[in-house]
Write a protein that holds these residues in place. Structure first.
Motif, PDB file in Angstrom:
ATOM      1  N   ASP A  38      11.666 -62.650  33.817  1.00 58.52           N
ATOM      2  CA  ASP A  38      11.379 -62.221  35.183  1.00 58.52           C
ATOM      3  C   ASP A  38      10.058 -62.797  35.696  1.00 58.52           C
ATOM      4  O   ASP A  38       9.933 -63.116  36.874  1.00 58.52           O
ATOM      5  N   GLU A  39       9.076 -62.979  34.820  1.00 53.27           N
ATOM      6  CA  GLU A  39       7.811 -63.587  35.244  1.00 53.27           C
ATOM      7  C   GLU A  39       7.979 -65.080  35.520  1.00 53.27           C
ATOM      8  O   GLU A  39       7.413 -65.601  36.479  1.00 53.27           O
ATOM      9  N   ARG A  40       8.755 -65.773  34.691  1.00 54.39           N
ATOM     10  CA  ARG A  40       9.013 -67.198  34.951  1.00 54.39           C
ATOM     11  C   ARG A  40       9.783 -67.361  36.259  1.00 54.39           C
ATOM     12  O   ARG A  40       9.493 -68.260  37.054  1.00 54.39           O
ATOM     13  N   ASP A  41      10.756 -66.490  36.508  1.00 57.47           N
ATOM     14  CA  ASP A  41      11.517 -66.533  37.767  1.00 57.47           C
ATOM     15  C   ASP A  41      10.610 -66.276  38.963  1.00 57.47           C
ATOM     16  O   ASP A  41      10.731 -66.934  39.997  1.00 57.47           O
ATOM     17  N   GLU A  42       9.695 -65.322  38.810  1.00 61.30           N
ATOM     18  CA  GLU A  42       8.758 -65.028  39.889  1.00 61.30           C
ATOM     19  C   GLU A  42       7.865 -66.237  40.171  1.00 61.30           C
ATOM     20  O   GLU A  42       7.600 -66.568  41.327  1.00 61.30           O
ATOM     21  N   ALA A  43       7.425 -66.919  39.128  1.00 64.07           N
ATOM     22  CA  ALA A  43       6.591 -68.119  39.305  1.00 64.07           C
ATOM     23  C   ALA A  43       7.352 -69.184  40.090  1.00 64.07           C
ATOM     24  O   ALA A  43       6.776 -69.851  40.957  1.00 64.07           O
ATOM     25  N   ARG A  44       8.629 -69.350  39.807  1.00 62.35           N
ATOM     26  CA  ARG A  44       9.445 -70.327  40.544  1.00 62.35           C
ATOM     27  C   ARG A  44       9.645 -69.892  41.998  1.00 62.35           C
ATOM     28  O   ARG A  44       9.755 -70.720  42.894  1.00 62.35           O
ATOM     29  N   HIS A  45       9.702 -68.595  42.205  1.00 63.54           N
ATOM     30  CA  HIS A  45       9.951 -68.050  43.541  1.00 63.54           C
ATOM     31  C   HIS A  45       8.791 -68.324  44.507  1.00 63.54           C
ATOM     32  O   HIS A  45       9.010 -68.444  45.712  1.00 63.54           O
ATOM     33  N   PHE A  46       7.563 -68.439  44.009  1.00 59.99           N
ATOM     34  CA  PHE A  46       6.424 -68.709  44.889  1.00 59.99           C
ATOM     35  C   PHE A  46       6.636 -70.003  45.679  1.00 59.99           C
ATOM     36  O   PHE A  46       6.317 -70.075  46.861  1.00 59.99           O
ATOM     37  N   ALA A  47       7.172 -71.033  45.034  1.00 61.76           N
ATOM     38  CA  ALA A  47       7.434 -72.300  45.729  1.00 61.76           C
ATOM     39  C   ALA A  47       8.510 -72.116  46.790  1.00 61.76           C
ATOM     40  O   ALA A  47       8.408 -72.684  47.890  1.00 61.76           O
ATOM     41  N   ASP A  48       9.530 -71.322  46.489  1.00 60.33           N
ATOM     42  CA  ASP A  48      10.588 -71.049  47.476  1.00 60.33           C
ATOM     43  C   ASP A  48      10.005 -70.369  48.714  1.00 60.33           C
ATOM     44  O   ASP A  48      10.394 -70.684  49.847  1.00 60.33           O
ATOM     45  N   LEU A  49       9.088 -69.439  48.503  1.00 60.97           N
ATOM     46  CA  LEU A  49       8.451 -68.751  49.631  1.00 60.97           C
ATOM     47  C   LEU A  49       7.623 -69.716  50.472  1.00 60.97           C
ATOM     48  O   LEU A  49       7.637 -69.643  51.700  1.00 60.97           O
ATOM     49  N   LEU A  50       6.903 -70.626  49.815  1.00 58.70           N
ATOM     50  CA  LEU A  50       6.115 -71.623  50.542  1.00 58.70           C
ATOM     51  C   LEU A  50       7.021 -72.466  51.437  1.00 58.70           C
ATOM     52  O   LEU A  50       6.721 -72.687  52.610  1.00 58.70           O
ATOM     53  N   VAL A  51       8.132 -72.908  50.885  1.00 59.10           N
ATOM     54  CA  VAL A  51       9.091 -73.712  51.646  1.00 59.10           C
ATOM     55  C   VAL A  51       9.617 -72.916  52.848  1.00 59.10           C
ATOM     56  O   VAL A  51       9.661 -73.416  53.972  1.00 59.10           O
ATOM     57  N   ALA A  52      10.005 -71.674  52.608  1.00 57.90           N
ATOM     58  CA  ALA A  52      10.547 -70.835  53.684  1.00 57.90           C
ATOM     59  C   ALA A  52       9.524 -70.570  54.781  1.00 57.90           C
ATOM     60  O   ALA A  52       9.863 -70.559  55.962  1.00 57.90           O
ATOM     61  N   GLU A  53       8.263 -70.367  54.404  1.00 53.45           N
ATOM     62  CA  GLU A  53       7.232 -70.019  55.373  1.00 53.45           C
ATOM     63  C   GLU A  53       6.642 -71.210  56.114  1.00 53.45           C
ATOM     64  O   GLU A  53       6.087 -71.055  57.196  1.00 53.45           O
ATOM     65  N   THR A  54       6.722 -72.413  55.528  1.00 52.25           N
ATOM     66  CA  THR A  54       6.092 -73.579  56.162  1.00 52.25           C
ATOM     67  C   THR A  54       7.099 -74.551  56.767  1.00 52.25           C
ATOM     68  O   THR A  54       6.743 -75.333  57.640  1.00 52.25           O
ATOM     69  N   GLY A  55       8.328 -74.556  56.279  1.00 54.61           N
ATOM     70  CA  GLY A  55       9.313 -75.518  56.754  1.00 54.61           C
ATOM     71  C   GLY A  55       9.269 -76.844  56.016  1.00 54.61           C
ATOM     72  O   GLY A  55      10.045 -77.748  56.304  1.00 54.61           O
ATOM     73  N   TRP A  56       8.366 -76.987  55.061  1.00 48.43           N
ATOM     74  CA  TRP A  56       8.310 -78.210  54.248  1.00 48.43           C
ATOM     75  C   TRP A  56       9.373 -78.122  53.163  1.00 48.43           C
ATOM     76  O   TRP A  56       9.500 -77.123  52.483  1.00 48.43           O
ATOM     77  N   THR A  57      10.110 -79.199  53.008  1.00 44.91           N
ATOM     78  CA  THR A  57      11.127 -79.261  51.970  1.00 44.91           C
ATOM     79  C   THR A  57      10.822 -80.438  51.049  1.00 44.91           C
ATOM     80  O   THR A  57      11.310 -81.553  51.277  1.00 44.91           O
ATOM     81  N   PRO A  58      10.004 -80.205  50.017  1.00 50.91           N
ATOM     82  CA  PRO A  58       9.731 -81.305  49.083  1.00 50.91           C
ATOM     83  C   PRO A  58      11.011 -81.705  48.362  1.00 50.91           C
ATOM     84  O   PRO A  58      11.875 -80.865  48.086  1.00 50.91           O
TER      85      PRO A  58
END
Length: 183
Positions: A97-117
């Motif tokens: 669950d902690e590793r999944d949460e770490a991956r989720h931070f990048a998803d939130l950045l993408v959703a909030e900024t509109g950048w799709t690396p």
């Protein structure tokens, strides 16, 4: 190819990772522009043709200057080959669950900024006990002691968790794909 290697760093490990990436980019025959996005300076007279951005997760989010840079440069970042290196100690946790949460931070950045690396790497950072004040050292020791992957990290010695081979493989793979990119 001119590649912006942008970063923001809290305790220095993300800057170290970005510097290693810039060096690797140069070793592969490209021009790297190493740039601390928190400086808010112009990063080049020429517009880079690609970007690799690096940021640490602290307190459940990326630093505000990084977030603002990404939001402000989103259109350009989406128009060129780009990659994101998210730095977090949670990625080496023994707890799924902690590793999944770490991956989720990048998803939130993408959703909030509109950048799709086009590529995202999740990289472990470091514990810098010798640089922490008393309160932070105490707090980090308590957190580190709970994580089995960090056994022994609850002391006061600095400890680096970055897998440099993983970082190098990520950059080489991204460079290979980016060379084939056509806007």
């Amino acid at each position: 190819m001119i590649i912006l290697v942008g970063y923001t760093s809290i305790e220095g490990q993300t800057r170290k990772i970005a510097s290693a990436i810039a060096e690797q980019v140069e070793d592969r025959g490209h021009r790297a522009i190493l740039f601390d996005v928190a400086s808010m300076a112009e990063y080049a007279l020429e517009r880079p043709e690609a970007a690799i951005l690096c940021a640490p997760v602290h307190g459940g989010r990326y630093p505000a200057p990084f977030f603002e840079f990404v939001r402000g440069e989103r259109d350009w970042l989406n128009s060129v080959p780009s990659a994101f290196v998210s730095v977090s100690l949670m990625i080496v946790s023994d707890f799924t669950d902690e590793r999944d949460e770490a991956r989720h931070f990048a998803d939130l950045l993408v959703a909030e900024t509109g950048w799709t690396p086009r590529e995202v790497a999740h990289v472990a950072g470091a514990l810098r006990f010798t640089e922490y004040d008393f309160f932070k050292r105490w707090m980090v020791r308590r957190i580190a002691a709970k994580a089995p992957a960090n056994e022994g990290a609850a002391g006061t010695a600095d400890r680096e968790f970055t897998d440099w081979r993983e970082v190098a493989l990520f950059v080489d793979g991204w460079l290979e794909k980016s060379m084939a990119y056509e806007p």
